[in-house]
Scaffold this active site. Structure first.
Site, PDB file in Angstrom:
ATOM      1  N   GLY A  64      54.198 -46.741  18.278  1.00 24.68           N
ATOM      2  CA  GLY A  64      54.518 -45.642  19.182  1.00 24.68           C
ATOM      3  C   GLY A  64      53.386 -44.640  19.186  1.00 24.68           C
ATOM      4  O   GLY A  64      53.441 -43.586  19.802  1.00 24.68           O
ATOM      5  N   GLY A  86      50.389 -45.272  20.354  1.00 25.11           N
ATOM      6  CA  GLY A  86      49.503 -45.426  21.499  1.00 25.11           C
ATOM      7  C   GLY A  86      48.403 -46.444  21.272  1.00 25.11           C
ATOM      8  O   GLY A  86      47.420 -46.480  22.017  1.00 25.11           O
ATOM      9  N   SER A 140      46.522 -43.915   8.543  1.00 22.04           N
ATOM     10  CA  SER A 140      45.768 -43.517   9.747  1.00 22.04           C
ATOM     11  C   SER A 140      44.556 -44.413   9.983  1.00 22.04           C
ATOM     12  O   SER A 140      43.526 -43.965  10.482  1.00 22.04           O
ATOM     13  CB  SER A 140      45.312 -42.050   9.650  1.00 22.04           C
ATOM     14  OG  SER A 140      46.406 -41.195   9.444  1.00 22.04           O
ATOM     15  N   THR A 161      43.265 -46.857  14.318  1.00 21.96           N
ATOM     16  CA  THR A 161      42.256 -46.549  15.336  1.00 21.96           C
ATOM     17  C   THR A 161      40.850 -46.877  14.831  1.00 21.96           C
ATOM     18  O   THR A 161      40.069 -47.543  15.520  1.00 21.96           O
ATOM     19  CB  THR A 161      42.345 -45.063  15.727  1.00 21.96           C
ATOM     20  OG1 THR A 161      43.620 -44.843  16.329  1.00 21.96           O
ATOM     21  CG2 THR A 161      41.250 -44.679  16.709  1.00 21.96           C
ATOM     22  N   GLY A 200      41.543 -41.792  12.599  1.00 19.01           N
ATOM     23  CA  GLY A 200      42.981 -41.747  12.840  1.00 19.01           C
ATOM     24  C   GLY A 200      43.529 -40.345  13.026  1.00 19.01           C
ATOM     25  O   GLY A 200      42.909 -39.356  12.636  1.00 19.01           O
ATOM     26  N   GLY A 254      47.288 -40.115  12.911  1.00 16.82           N
ATOM     27  CA  GLY A 254      48.710 -40.216  12.592  1.00 16.82           C
ATOM     28  C   GLY A 254      49.152 -39.267  11.507  1.00 16.82           C
ATOM     29  O   GLY A 254      50.224 -38.682  11.573  1.00 16.82           O
ATOM     30  N   GLU A 255      48.331 -39.135  10.490  1.00 15.88           N
ATOM     31  CA  GLU A 255      48.737 -38.314   9.360  1.00 15.88           C
ATOM     32  C   GLU A 255      48.151 -36.903   9.348  1.00 15.88           C
ATOM     33  O   GLU A 255      48.804 -35.972   8.888  1.00 15.88           O
ATOM     34  CB  GLU A 255      48.415 -39.059   8.046  1.00 15.88           C
ATOM     35  CG  GLU A 255      49.425 -40.172   7.803  1.00 15.88           C
ATOM     36  CD  GLU A 255      48.901 -41.323   6.963  1.00 15.88           C
ATOM     37  OE1 GLU A 255      47.841 -41.859   7.321  1.00 15.88           O
ATOM     38  OE2 GLU A 255      49.540 -41.686   5.977  1.00 15.88           O
TER      39      GLU A 255
END
Lengths: 172, 325, 771
Positions: free
Chosen positions: C500, C502, C541, C544, C727, C729-730
C-alpha cells in the site's frame, strides 16, 4: 408473524440491483453473506464488532455496518456494495477522486470509506470540511490516508455540483 | 454466535406475548449482536422489531416530545425541533458513537445498552454476569466509576439518557399487565444481587416510547458536554447534561446530570441547590463543580475523573450562562 | 555476465554481509539535475482503481473451489502445561472436518526457541493451542467453543519491571532469567565518565512508551492450496519469497514446488514477515483434507498474538558544555518482548546516532513477560528511543537556556557515529531550516514570555520538535525482469510486494522513464513468486532503494535489446537510437513507434533482466529529517489536540511525491496515535490484555488528524544507488510522538513522561500544578 431458523432458510436479496438468492442461517451477518455466499469481497471484515467501518455498505441508501446487520433482515431492501458503485467498468466520480487524491494506502478500508462518503454526499451534497470530517468519522484507516480522504470527498462534491448543474458551474 | 430463531412481527403489540428470558427483541442490533458474538447473551429467539414501523417517529405535541423507541440517534440529532428545544438530547445523540452506528442504533436500545466494561465484555465471569467478583475493582479501572452504587464499578455507557434525565423524560413501557410510565431517572438503577442489570425492564416488557415533557419556561435551555480520549467515536470519560431556565447570569430550575461516573447517570443535587437562582460567578461555578464530586471516591486508575467532572460541570454552566440572549 | 558480490546490508539496524549476484553493468546513477519526465512527478497509483473498486483481491478475499475455513483456538490460561484436550463435542458438530491439537500436530519446530507447531506449553493468554477446520466459519466458531482444554496452570509475570526482579517467575523455563540473551546489550564509544566529567550541565529524563498494537486492517493469515504436489500459499505478507522459503523448508519441499502469493495486502507495519506457524498449519491441514484451507486470524487473535511494539522504560542522561556542545550521552532502555523475543529493538539507535557526541554508553534490555510476543513495528526502537532522546534534549536546552532547535543544530553529526563513515547525504540542516520556517518556530520562544499571561485561559498551546534518523538505502539482492509485448506495452515482473506504499507505481515510473514508454504502457506485477524474480522483504524502508535500481537496470537491458533490434531492422547505428514517449528516434528523426516495431515482429517478446548493484563501501546511507508539532491542550477536558505537523524528511530522490506524502502522513498519524491515544491495556495481576479490539485500542480517527505540511526535500542521494532514492515508510513515524510530547511539555510547562498523553494524565499534571 414470520419465523425463520435456526436452520438455513432461503432468502432473496437485492444486491446492486440484481436479485440474489441465498440459503443462510438467521444468525448470518450481511457482511458474511456478501463475502462468503455471494463472493462480493469488497466489503471487508476487520473488527467484526462495529468498531472500524470497513464493512460499510448502503441499505436503502443508508450507510450501515454490515457486520452488525443480519442478512435475513435485508430482504426487500436495496443493498449497495462497492462492486455496485462503478458503472460499466468506469469508476464512480467518488472513486476517481479517491485515486486522484491518493486517499488510500493499503486499500483495505477503502470500499467502506467510499460508501460512507457516498451516503454523506447523498444527504449533504455540498458539505463543509468539518461536515466531511464528521461524516467520515465512522471509518478508521490504519494507514492514515485521512487527509486524502477528506480532500477526495470535497473534490467529488465540487465536481458533482458542476456536473449536476450544466452551465452554472463556475470555475475556480 | 449461537444459532437462533428469527421472528418478524408487524406491530409492537405482537411482541409482548412472545417475550421471555430466552426470547429477546432486536432493534438496531448495534449492542445486541456484539453481545451475542461474544457469547455474553445467547437468546434462542430474536424478535425483529424493525418492521414494526409504528415505533419510529418524533412527534412534537403540546405536552412535549414523543419519540418512538425505534427512532434512531441519527433521527434525533437531525430533527430541527429537538435541536432547538431539547438541545442536550440532540447533542448527546450526535456525540454518540459514529455516523453509521447512529443510523442503526435506536433510542430504546441505547437506553438499554450494556456496560462497556472490558471485564464484562471479555472472558471474565464478573459479578454483573452473575459471578462473585468485580474484576475492575482491583484491576484496570480507568474508565470506571468514582461513585460506588453496587458491587459492580462499571459505568453506564450511553449518552442520550443523561440528557433525557436532565430533561425529566419518561418511558412508556408495555408488558403483560399493559402499559406503565416511568421516569428515565427511576428506570436506570444500579444492579442488585437479585437483578444484575442496570435498568428495571422486566424480561417481558418493551420500551415503546420516550416522552420528554415540554418546559413551561420559554427560557429553558439545555446542554450536553462529553469528554473523550479520542476526538470522536469513544465512550464518555465523563459527560454532563444540564437543563435550566436562563436569564442573564441566573439559572433557575437547574438539573445537572453527570454521566460515566457511576452505574447510572447521577443527579448532582447539591450542586444544583448551590447555584439555584444565584448570580453565576466563577467562584460559584467552581463551588458547584466541587459539590458535584463531593461524594466521589476514585479507584486506583481513575482519579482524573474528579477534576474532569468538576471542570465539565463548570464548563456546562458557563456555556449555559453564555447562551442567554 | 552475472557477478558474485559481497555487500553490507542494514535492515533496521541489523547489519549483515550478504552475497548477491549482480547482472550486467551497473548503471551510472541519475544525476542530481537529471532531466526526468516521469520519475519525480505526482502520479496517481496505478493500482488505485483496483483498490477503490473492491476488485483488489487480498488474502482474506481468496475463494477457491472446495475451500474450507480454519479457526484458531487460543489459550485462556496465561502460563500452563496443557493436559488433555477434549475435542469430542467439537468433532460432533455437523460440518467440522478436522481439529488439530498439540497431540496430533506434526512435529515441526518453530521460532527461535523451537516450540512445536502447536505447543503444549502455554506462555501467554491467546497463544494458539488448537485449530478447527469446518465448511463454514460459523461452524468452526461453534466447534471451537466446545473444545475443552485442561490446563495445569503455573505462576506468570506480566509486568516488565516485575519480570526483571531476580526472583521473578521465568517466562521461558530453560533460561537463567527473563532477559533476552541473559543480559543487556551494551554499546560504548569514547569514555562516558570523562564525558560527564567534562560536562558543565547535565540533563536527565525518564520516559515510558506504551505497548502499541499494529492493528493492520487485514489480519495475519493465509490460504493454502495443493494441486498435486504443488503448494500455493496465499499470504498477507511483507515478503512473498520469504514465505516460499519458509514453507519449503518446514514442509521439506523443493522451492520449485512452492508458490507464495501476496499481490494485495491490507497493511503490515512490520509484523507480517514469514516464519509464522499458521502458514505450516494451513498447508498441513489442506494436505490432510485435500481441500484449500482459509486460515485468517480474527481481530482478537491478531492483537493477542501477532505482534506489538513493546512497552519501553527509558532513562536518558546528557552531559553538555554551557554552549550546548554534547560531551556525554548515557542511555538506558528496557523493551518488553512478551513471551517470545528474538532480537531487541534498537532503542539506543537515536541516542547513538542523532547528535554528535564522542562519549556514549547504552544499556538496552529485552525483557520477557507472559504476554503476546513483540514484532517489528515501523521503525522499531527508533520511535520509542527518539521520545527519550528528544525529551532529554529539550530539558538540556532549558538548562543551558538555549533554543531547542539551536541546540540540535549545534550537535549535527559529521559522520555516522556507528561506523565512522561519512554520510552519503545528510541534509538535516536543510530540513531544520525549512521546517522551522513552515511551523513558525520563532513563536515558540516568544510564547515562553507569554505563558504566564495565557495560563488562565482554557486552552494552552505549545510547539515542539524532534529530529529523525534511520536507514533506508536498501541493497541487493533484488531482481526484476521486463517483457516488451507485441503491442508495445511492457510488463515489469518482480517478487517484491506493495503493502500500500505505492511500490507498483514507482516501479512503473522507473521502467517507463528508463525505457522511454508512456507510463500507461507499463504494468507491474508484484507479490507472486511465480511471476517475477526475488525481491527482498518490504521492511526497514528498503523496498524503494532496493527495487527501483533493479527495475531501472532491467528496463535498461530491455531498452538496449530493443535498440539492437531496431538497429538491425533499420540499419542504423545503435548508439544513435533514442526512445521517448513510446516512439523510436534516430537522433531527432522519428523512425517508428515501439508498438509498430513490435507489431511488425509478430509473436515475439523482448525481455530484459536487471538487478540491484552493491552498496557503496565508503559511505553510510541514512535518511534524516525533522518534524514540528503544534498542539492545543484543553485544560477543561485534558484533551490534547494536534493543530499542525510540519514534516521535512530526506529520502533522497522522491520518486512519486503523491505516494511519498501518503507514506509520511501515514507515519505521522500512527505516531500521533502512539503519542495520544494508543496503548495496549494489561491487567498484570491476571495476565490479561483488556483491549485486543478496536473499541478500546484507540487508533486515531479522521477527526484526530491535524493539518500536515510535508516539505519535499528531494535531494537525490547519488552515492546510494542508481536512482538516488531511499525509503520513506519508517522515517515519517520516527519523530512524531517525540515532537508531540515536547509540544505538550511546552504548552503545559511540565513534562508528561508517560505516553500516551491521555486526558487523564494531562488532568493529573494540571492537578499537581494547581496544588
Amino acid at each position: 408473524m414470520i419465523e425463520h431458523g435456526p436452520q438455513k432458510t432461503a432468502i432473496m436479496l437485492d444486491v446492486n440491483g440484481l436479485t440474489q438468492y441465498v440459503e443462510i442461517e438467521p444468525r448470518r451477518t450481511l457482511l458474511d453473506t456478501l463475502r462468503i455466499d455471494l463472493g462480493l469481497t469488497g466489503a471487508k471484515l476487520v473488527c467484526n464488532m462495529g468498531n472500524c467501518g470497513a464493512c460499510t455498505v448502503l441499505v436503502d441508501g443508508v450507510a450501515v455496518y454490515s457486520c452488525l446487520t443480519l442478512a435475513i433482515e435485508c430482504e426487500g431492501k436495496r443493498i449497495t456494495t462497492i462492486e455496485g458503485l462503478s458503472e460499466e467498468g468506469s469508476l464512480h466520480p467518488l472513486q476517481q477522486a479517491f485515486v486522484q487524491h491518493d486517499a488510500l494506502q493499503c486499500g483495505f478500508c477503502t470500499p467502506g470509506q467510499v460508501l460512507a462518503a457516498h451516503a454523506l454526499l447523498e444527504r449533504n451534497p455540498q458539505p463543509t470540511e468539518a461536515e466531511v470530517v464528521e461524516g467520515m468519522s465512522g471509518n478508521l484507516c490504519r494507514c492514515g490516508a485521512y487527509r486524502g480522504i477528506v480532500e477526495a470527498v470535497l473534490t467529488a462534491a465540487k465536481e458533482q455540483a458542476v456536473t449536476s448543474k450544466p452551465g452554472s458551474g463556475k470555475t475556480a | 454466535m449461537q444459532p437462533f430463531i428469527h421472528i418478524d412481527i408487524a406491530s409492537a403489540e405482537e411482541v409482548i406475548p412472545l417475550l421471555d428470558a430466552r426470547t429477546r427483541p432486536l432493534a438496531g442490533g448495534t449492542d445486541m449482536l456484539p453481545l451475542m458474538k461474544e457469547g455474553i447473551v445467547a437468546p434462542e429467539r430474536l424478535i425483529n422489531l424493525k418492521r414494526a414501523t409504528n415505533l419510529r417517529y418524533i412527534r412534537v405535541a403540546d405536552d412535549g416530545l414523543h419519540i418512538g423507541a425505534l427512532t434512531t440517534l441519527d433521527d434525533l440529532e437531525r430533527h430541527p425541533d429537538v435541536r432547538r428545544d431539547y438541545t442536550a438530547l440532540a447533542q448527546a445523540s450526535a456525540l454518540a458513537a459514529s455516523p453509521q452506528l447512529r443510523n442503526m442504533a435506536t433510542i430504546g436500545g441505547n437506553i438499554l445498552q450494556q456496560v462497556r466494561c472490558w471485564y464484562y465484555r471479555g472472558d471474565f465471569h464478573c459479578w454483573l454476569k452473575g459471578g462473585d467478583l468485580c474484576h475492575a475493582r482491583d484491576g484496570r479501572n480507568e474508565y470506571h466509576a468514582i461513585v460506588e452504587q453496587s458491587p459492580c464499578v462499571a459505568v453506564y455507557p450511553s449518552d442520550p439518557p443523561a440528557a433525557l434525565i436532565a430533561l425529566d423524560a419518561r418511558l412508556r413501557i408495555i408488558g403483560p399487565q399493559g402499559e406503565r410510565l416511568v421516569s428515565v431517572a427511576e428506570f436506570l438503577q444500579p444492579p442488585t444481587a437479585q437483578r444484575r442489570s442496570l435498568h428495571g425492564l422486566g424480561p417481558n416488557e418493551l420500551i415503546i416510547e420516550v416522552h420528554v415533557p415540554k418546559s413551561a419556561a420559554p427560557a429553558q435551555r439545555s446542554i450536553y458536554l462529553k469528554a473523550m480520549d479520542r476526538a470522536t467515536w469513544a465512550y464518555a470519560l465523563v459527560s454532563v447534561a444540564v437543563t435550566a431556565e436562563v436569564a442573564a447570569d441566573v439559572l433557575r430550575n437547574v438539573r445537572i446530570v453527570v454521566g460515566a461516573v457511576a452505574n447510572t447517570p447521577m443527579r448532582a443535587t447539591t450542586a444544583e441547590a448551590l447555584i439555584e437562582g444565584q448570580s453565576l460567578t466563577e467562584e460559584l461555578i467552581r463551588e458547584a463543580g466541587r459539590a458535584a464530586v463531593a461524594d466521589a471516591a476514585p479507584l486506583e486508575h481513575n482519579g482524573y475523573k474528579l477534576p474532569l467532572t468538576r471542570n465539565l460541570v463548570g464548563q456546562a454552566l458557563r456555556d449555559l450562562r453564555g447562551s442567554s440572549s | 555476465m552475472p557477478k558474485v558480490i559481497k555487500t553490507t546490508i542494514n535492515v533496521e539496524g541489523r547489519v549483515s554481509e550478504k552475497f548477491a549476484i549482480v547482472e550486467g553493468v551497473e548503471l551510472p546513477p541519475w544525476g542530481e539535475n537529471e532531466e526526468l519526465g516521469i520519475v519525480g512527478y505526482p502520479t496517481p497509483r496505478i493500482d488505485g482503481a483496483a483498490r477503490v473498486s473492491g476488485e483488489a483481491r487480498y488474502t482474506y478475499d481468496v475463494q477457491l473451489n472446495g475451500m474450507v475455513y480454519a479457526r484458531m483456538v487460543r489459550a485462556k490460561a496465561v502460563s500452563a502445561m496443557i493436559g488433555r484436550v477434549d475435542v469430542a463435542k467439537a468433532k460432533a458438530v455437523r460440518g467440522v472436518l478436522e481439529i488439530m491439537t498439540p497431540e496430533n500436530a506434526p512435529e515441526i519446530k518453530m521460532g527461535s526457541d523451537q516450540t512445536h507447531l502447536l505447543s503444549s506449553e502455554v506462555r501467554f493468554a491467546g497463544q494458539p493451542i488448537a485449530v478447527v477446520v469446518a465448511l463454514d466459519p460459523y461452524v468452526a466458531a461453534d466447534a471451537a467453543a466446545l473444545i475443552e482444554v485442561h490446563y495445569e496452570e503455573r505462576p506468570f509475570v506480566a509486568d516488565p519491571e516485575a519480570a526483571l526482579a531476580e526472583d521473578a517467575v521465568k517466562v521461558q523455563a530453560n533460561k537463567p532469567n527473563n532477559l533476552l540473551n541473559g543480559k543487556p546489550r551494551i554499546k560504548e564509544r569514547g569514555d562516558i565518565q570523562a564525558g560527564f566529567a567534562e560536562a558543565e550541565v547535565v540533563a536527565e529524563v525518564r520516559v515510558t512508551t506504551p505497548t502499541a498494537l499494529h492493528n493492520a486492517f487485514e489480519t495475519h493469515g493465509c490460504v493454502a492450496h495443493w494441486e498435486g504436489d504443488q503448494l500455493t500459499i496465499y499470504e498477507s505478507t511483507q515478503h512473498a519469497f520469504g514465505v516460499r522459503e519458509f514453507a519449503a523448508k518446514k514442509l521439506e519441499l523443493p522451492l520449485s514446488k512452492v508458490r507464495a502469493v501476496g499481490t494485495y495486502m491490507g497493511g503490515g507495519f512490520g509484523a507480517k514477515f514469514p516464519g509464522n506457524a499458521y502458514t505450516i498449519i494451513a498447508a498441513t491441514l489442506a494436505k490432510r483434507l485435500r481441500r484449500p484451507v482459509h486460515l485468517m486470524y480474527d481481530r482478537e487473535g491478531e492483537n493477542l498474538e501477532a505482534g506489538n511494539r513493546g512497552r519501553t522504560i527509558q532513562r536518558v542522561k546528557l552531559g553538555a558544555k554551557r554552549d550546548g556542545t554534547l560531551t556525554a550521552i548515557e542511555y538506558n532502555g528496557i523493551s518488553e518482548g512478551g513471551a517470545a523475543m528474538s532480537w531487541i529493538p534498537m532503542l539506543e539507535g537515536p541516542a547513538s546516532m542523532m547528535y554528535r557526541c564522542p562519549n556514549f554508553r547504552s544499556e538496552t534490555t529485552g525483557v520477557l513477560t507472559n504476554l503476546g510476543p513483540m514484532a517489528a513495528f515501523r521503525a522499531p526502537g527508533f520511535v520509542e528511543g527518539m521520545v527519550g532522546l528528544e525529551a532529554a534534549m529539550d530539558e538540556l536546552a532549558a538548562k543551558v537556556d538555549m533554543d531547542p532547535l539551536e541546540l540540535r543544530r549545534k550537535n549535527i553529526p559529521d559522520t555516522d557515529q556507528l561506523d565512522d563513515k561519512p554520510f552519503s547525504s545528510f541534509p538535516v540542516a536543510e530540513c531544520y531550516r525549512r521546517g522551522a520556517a513552515a511551523i513558525g518556530w520563532e513563536r515558540r520562544n516568544q510564547r515562553d514570555q507569554a505563558t504566564a499571561a495565557q495560563s488562565n485561559g482554557r486552552y494552552r498551546r505549545g510547539i515542539g520538535m524532534s529530529s529523525q534518523i534511520w536507514w533506508g538505502g536498501g541493497g541487493p539482492p533484488a531482481y526484476a525482469e521486463m517483457l516488451l509485448n507485441s503491442d508495445g506495452t511492457a510488463t515489469v515482473m518482480t517478487g517484491t510486494q506493495d503493502l500500500g506504499t505505492g511500490t507498483r507505481t514507482i516501479l512503473a515510473q522507473v521502467a517507463a522513464e528508463e525505457l522511454g514508454l508512456p507510463l500507461e504502457h507499463v504494468n507491474v506485477t508484484v507479490g507472486d513468486t511465480l511471476q517475477g524474480p526475488f525481491g527482498p522483504g518490504s521492511g526497514g524502508s528498503i523496498t524503494t532503494g532496493s527495487m527501483t535500481p533493479a527495475v531501472r537496470s532491467a528496463a535498461n537491458d530491455l531498452r538496449n535489446n530493443l535498440c539492437d533490434i531496431v538497429a538491425q531492422m533499420r540499419d542504423v547505428p545503435q548508439e544513435e537510437i533514442e526512445i521517448r514517449g513510446g516512439v523510436i528516434y534516430r537522433r531527432d528523426e522519428e523512425l517508428a513507434s515501439v508498438k509498430d516495431v513490435m507489431g511488425k515482429l509478430g509473436d515475439v517478446m523482448l525481455t530484459g533482466t536487471g538487478s540491484r548493484g552493491p552498496n557503496p563501501d565508503d559511505v553510510s546511507v541514512v535518511t534524516s529529517g525533522v518534524q514540528f508539532a503544534e498542539v492545543e491542550v484543553d485544560t477543561v477536558t485534558g484533551q490534547v489536540k494536534v493543530l499542525k505537523i510540519v514534516a521535512a524528511h530526506d529520502s533522497g530522490r522522491i520518486m512519486n511525491p503523491q505516494t511519498f506524502n501518503s507514506q509520511i502522513y501515514g507515519g505521522i498519524i500512527q505516531g500521533l496515535g502512539l503519542a495520544l491515544t494508543e496503548q495496549r491495556v494489561v491487567d498484570t495481576g491476571r495476565g490479561a490484555v483488556l483491549n485486543p479490539n478496536l473499541e478500546f485500542y484507540k487508533v486515531p480517527t479522521v477527526a484526530d488528524v491535524p493539518e500536515i505540511e510535508n516539505i519535499l526535500i528531494d535531494i537525490p542521494d547519488v552515492k546510494a544507488n542508481s536512482t538516488g532514492a531511499k525509503g520513506a515508510g519508517e522515517p515519517g513515524i520516527i519523530p512524531t510522538a517525540a515532537a508531540i510530547a515536547n509540544a505538550v511539555a511546552n504548552a503545559l510547562g511540565v513534562r508528561i513522561a508517560d505516553l500516551p498523553i491521555t486526558p487523564g494524565r494531562v488532568l493529573e499534571a494540571l492537578e499537581r500544578e494547581s496544588s
